[in-house]
Design an enzyme around this catalytic site. Structure first.
Site, PDB file in Angstrom:
ATOM      1  N   ASP A  46       0.828  -1.214   0.000  1.00 39.36           N
ATOM      2  CA  ASP A  46       0.000   0.000   0.000  1.00 39.36           C
ATOM      3  C   ASP A  46       0.860   1.262   0.000  1.00 39.36           C
ATOM      4  O   ASP A  46       0.752   2.099   0.890  1.00 39.36           O
ATOM      5  CB  ASP A  46      -0.927  -0.032   1.219  1.00 39.36           C
ATOM      6  CG  ASP A  46      -2.114   0.906   1.085  1.00 39.36           C
ATOM      7  OD1 ASP A  46      -2.616   1.073  -0.038  1.00 39.36           O
ATOM      8  OD2 ASP A  46      -2.549   1.464   2.118  1.00 39.36           O
ATOM      9  N   ASN A  74      -0.644   4.708  -1.645  1.00 35.68           N
ATOM     10  CA  ASN A  74      -1.155   4.536  -0.282  1.00 35.68           C
ATOM     11  C   ASN A  74      -2.627   4.917  -0.199  1.00 35.68           C
ATOM     12  O   ASN A  74      -3.051   5.971  -0.677  1.00 35.68           O
ATOM     13  CB  ASN A  74      -0.352   5.376   0.705  1.00 35.68           C
ATOM     14  CG  ASN A  74      -0.827   5.196   2.129  1.00 35.68           C
ATOM     15  OD1 ASN A  74      -1.428   6.080   2.709  1.00 35.68           O
ATOM     16  ND2 ASN A  74      -0.581   4.027   2.687  1.00 35.68           N
ATOM     17  N   ASP A  98      -2.037  -9.853   8.798  1.00 29.17           N
ATOM     18  CA  ASP A  98      -1.356  -8.556   8.891  1.00 29.17           C
ATOM     19  C   ASP A  98       0.140  -8.757   8.693  1.00 29.17           C
ATOM     20  O   ASP A  98       0.726  -9.736   9.172  1.00 29.17           O
ATOM     21  CB  ASP A  98      -1.633  -7.894  10.238  1.00 29.17           C
ATOM     22  CG  ASP A  98      -2.994  -7.219  10.279  1.00 29.17           C
ATOM     23  OD1 ASP A  98      -3.719  -7.280   9.270  1.00 29.17           O
ATOM     24  OD2 ASP A  98      -3.336  -6.631  11.328  1.00 29.17           O
ATOM     25  N   ASP A 100       2.745  -7.517   9.942  1.00 28.75           N
ATOM     26  CA  ASP A 100       3.680  -7.539  11.073  1.00 28.75           C
ATOM     27  C   ASP A 100       3.403  -8.702  12.023  1.00 28.75           C
ATOM     28  O   ASP A 100       4.040  -8.829  13.063  1.00 28.75           O
ATOM     29  CB  ASP A 100       3.679  -6.208  11.838  1.00 28.75           C
ATOM     30  CG  ASP A 100       2.309  -5.563  11.916  1.00 28.75           C
ATOM     31  OD1 ASP A 100       1.309  -6.280  11.766  1.00 28.75           O
ATOM     32  OD2 ASP A 100       2.248  -4.339  12.117  1.00 28.75           O
ATOM     33  N   ARG A 132       2.547  -7.693  23.126  1.00 31.81           N
ATOM     34  CA  ARG A 132       1.280  -6.977  23.223  1.00 31.81           C
ATOM     35  C   ARG A 132       0.223  -7.957  23.727  1.00 31.81           C
ATOM     36  O   ARG A 132       0.438  -9.174  23.740  1.00 31.81           O
ATOM     37  CB  ARG A 132       0.859  -6.367  21.885  1.00 31.81           C
ATOM     38  CG  ARG A 132       0.642  -7.363  20.772  1.00 31.81           C
ATOM     39  CD  ARG A 132       0.106  -6.705  19.519  1.00 31.81           C
ATOM     40  NE  ARG A 132      -1.199  -6.110  19.735  1.00 31.81           N
ATOM     41  CZ  ARG A 132      -1.959  -5.602  18.780  1.00 31.81           C
ATOM     42  NH1 ARG A 132      -1.530  -5.591  17.531  1.00 31.81           N
ATOM     43  NH2 ARG A 132      -3.129  -5.074  19.039  1.00 31.81           N
ATOM     44  N   GLU A 183     -12.650  -1.042  11.390  1.00 36.07           N
ATOM     45  CA  GLU A 183     -13.252  -1.569  10.156  1.00 36.07           C
ATOM     46  C   GLU A 183     -13.325  -3.096  10.176  1.00 36.07           C
ATOM     47  O   GLU A 183     -14.246  -3.699   9.620  1.00 36.07           O
ATOM     48  CB  GLU A 183     -12.473  -1.076   8.925  1.00 36.07           C
ATOM     49  CG  GLU A 183     -11.143  -1.770   8.652  1.00 36.07           C
ATOM     50  CD  GLU A 183     -10.089  -1.595   9.722  1.00 36.07           C
ATOM     51  OE1 GLU A 183      -9.304  -2.549   9.931  1.00 36.07           O
ATOM     52  OE2 GLU A 183     -10.042  -0.528  10.359  1.00 36.07           O
ATOM     53  N   ASP A 184     -12.346  -3.713  10.846  1.00 39.35           N
ATOM     54  CA  ASP A 184     -12.357  -5.173  10.911  1.00 39.35           C
ATOM     55  C   ASP A 184     -13.453  -5.682  11.838  1.00 39.35           C
ATOM     56  O   ASP A 184     -14.049  -6.738  11.598  1.00 39.35           O
ATOM     57  CB  ASP A 184     -10.991  -5.720  11.331  1.00 39.35           C
ATOM     58  CG  ASP A 184     -10.414  -5.040  12.558  1.00 39.35           C
ATOM     59  OD1 ASP A 184     -11.003  -4.047  13.044  1.00 39.35           O
ATOM     60  OD2 ASP A 184      -9.366  -5.496  13.039  1.00 39.35           O
ATOM     61  N   ARG A 212       4.644  -3.972  17.610  1.00 39.90           N
ATOM     62  CA  ARG A 212       5.779  -3.325  16.942  1.00 39.90           C
ATOM     63  C   ARG A 212       6.561  -2.466  17.917  1.00 39.90           C
ATOM     64  O   ARG A 212       5.985  -1.735  18.722  1.00 39.90           O
ATOM     65  CB  ARG A 212       5.284  -2.468  15.773  1.00 39.90           C
ATOM     66  CG  ARG A 212       4.696  -3.280  14.639  1.00 39.90           C
ATOM     67  CD  ARG A 212       4.193  -2.405  13.511  1.00 39.90           C
ATOM     68  NE  ARG A 212       5.260  -1.619  12.898  1.00 39.90           N
ATOM     69  CZ  ARG A 212       5.387  -1.440  11.577  1.00 39.90           C
ATOM     70  NH1 ARG A 212       4.532  -2.007  10.746  1.00 39.90           N
ATOM     71  NH2 ARG A 212       6.363  -0.704  11.098  1.00 39.90           N
ATOM     72  N   HIS A 217       1.646   0.284  15.314  1.00 38.40           N
ATOM     73  CA  HIS A 217       0.521  -0.619  15.066  1.00 38.40           C
ATOM     74  C   HIS A 217      -0.755   0.190  14.927  1.00 38.40           C
ATOM     75  O   HIS A 217      -1.013   1.129  15.688  1.00 38.40           O
ATOM     76  CB  HIS A 217       0.375  -1.636  16.205  1.00 38.40           C
ATOM     77  CG  HIS A 217      -0.504  -2.779  15.844  1.00 38.40           C
ATOM     78  ND1 HIS A 217      -1.867  -2.722  15.955  1.00 38.40           N
ATOM     79  CD2 HIS A 217      -0.221  -4.008  15.327  1.00 38.40           C
ATOM     80  CE1 HIS A 217      -2.388  -3.870  15.548  1.00 38.40           C
ATOM     81  NE2 HIS A 217      -1.408  -4.667  15.169  1.00 38.40           N
TER      82      HIS A 217
END
Length: 408
Positions: A46, A74, A98, A100, A132, A183-184, A212, A217
């Site tokens: 992106d 992007n 994702d 990462d 995390r 959004e997810d 991260r 993130h």
């Protein structure tokens, strides 16, 4: 002649400035135990400038499975790349990975097998956090078929699930590109509600959620207004898809508790007066439309009390409650109704000037059980005493039979 077969899984990776985390992410895809012929990867760069696109192309050149790399300008958020990948997917299932994060080696093989065995449209694989936190309450045991009302899956609405692609195509499901956080959650909850069953794979770690070091993130960034956008969209989805009543209230707990309430936590104390006013303005239509007694009674006292004060537009009283909560003090308790009703004494309890109803301070059974006096009172309540008496009579009348132990 080459026979082209449909892959079982399309792994969709949206990547933006993902180095060096992307290296381990792709290695975890390459290490999957599922036959590479059953797998395709669609990776969307992106608009990265850190070598992400080049890393994806190197992977495509060496990987044993089919890999498609798309490079675009992007888009400003994760929804665009996921939708591009979904539009190119050919697999029976899709999995959003994702860039990462990383997969457990057997993740895709196990999740596809579980979906096929149970005929379910969504599979949740156990998630563990790396540097995390990760959701925990839904991983108690494997569930062959579950739904959003009878399990804790509503508390994991990230996109990192296995989705049957025919479900998504049948309902025209895509990620909302107007949302830049949450959004997810919107996408996943809709899938849960539309799915012919959801499976939960708890006995194997399928997904490693990586924190991260650079703090970039997506869930950690963004203006508070974006959180209200997310809450508004999720609440509207629930209201549109679930009739008013207990089931709707049960689902509404999630956006109230996870998305809205943090806006009125310790950070609220350091917000400017202008931001506090704006938060109350943004919250008002949501509280007016969706805050019900059925939602309130499912929350702990300090959660319910704060949201009640938001609904009442009482920022002055809310500041006192948030200050108390931030101090992590144990609220004093008052036992009434022969010890079977327990009220927690947060600020403004039975203050005539504040006018807050007693039920806002009424502990639910989970909270109340932490207080010894309540446990003793309930154990010695009239129904419990009657139950123990009945058991004693039955034991004498039917010697040798076993009956449930008396309540403690």
């Amino acid at each position: 002649m080459t026979v082209v077969t449909q892959p079982d899984v399309s792994v969709i990776i949206g990547a933006y400035e993902a180095m060096p985390y992307l290296v381990e992410c792709l290695a975890s895809v390459e290490a999957q135990t599922i036959d590479p012929a059953r797998l395709e990867v669609i990776a969307v760069d992106d608009g990265s400038t850190d070598g992400t696109g080049e890393c994806l192309e190197e992977f495509a050149a060496r990987a044993p499975m089919q890999v498609t790399v798309i490079r675009q300008k992007n888009s400003g958020g994760p929804s665009g790349p996921r939708n591009v990948g979904l539009g190119k997917a050919a697999g029976r299932f899709v999995f959003f990975l994702d860039a990462d994060d990383r997969l457990g080696p057997e993740a895709l093989e196990r999740m596809v097998a579980m979906a096929d065995r149970n005929g379910t449209d969504v599979v949740l694989g156990r998630v563990e956090g790396v540097n995390r936190s990760a959701p925990k309450s839904m991983w108690g045991k494997n569930l062959d078929r579950a739904d959003v009302f009878t399990s804790n899956i509503k508390f994991t609405l990230s996109a990192q699930k296995l989705f049957r692609r025919s479900l998504l195509e049948r309902h025209g499901m895509r990620f909302d590109e107007s949302l830049f956080t949450g959004e997810d959650a919107l996408f996943t909850l809709e899938a849960y509600l539309r799915a012919d069953g959801v499976s939960v794979l708890s006995d194997y770690t399928c997904y490693y959620l990586v924190g991260r070091d650079d703090g970039k993130h997506v869930t950690k960034s963004g203006s508070y207004t974006l959180r209200f956008d997310s809450a508004r969209a999720l609440m509207k989805l629930i209201a549109d898809m679930v009739p008013a009543g207990d089931k709707r209230d049960l689902l509404m707990v999630r956006p109230f508790l996870i998305t809205l309430l943090p806006q009125f936590g310790p950070k609220f104390l350091t917000d400017s007066e202008e931001v506090r006013r704006h938060k109350f303005e943004l919250a008002k239509p949501l509280m007016d439309a969706y805050w019900t007694p059925g939602v309130a009674r499912r929350l702990k006292v300090h959660e319910r009390l704060r949201l009640h004060l938001v609904a009442m537009q009482r920022a002055d009283l809310l500041l006192d409650v948030v200050t108390f909560v931030k101090a992590k003090k144990q609220a004093a308790a008052v036992l009434e109704k022969r010890g079977t009703r327990l009220y927690l004494i947060y600020p403004h309890f039975r203050s005539r000037a504040a006018g807050i109803p007693d039920e806002m301070y009424l502990a639910d059974p989970r909270e109340a059980r932490a207080f010894e006096g309540y446990r003793e009172a309930v154990a010695n309540s009239v129904p419990r005493r009657a139950l123990r008496k009945a058991r004693r009579i039955l034991r004498r009348a039917l010697p040798g039979k076993r009956f449930g132990a008396a309540a403690a």
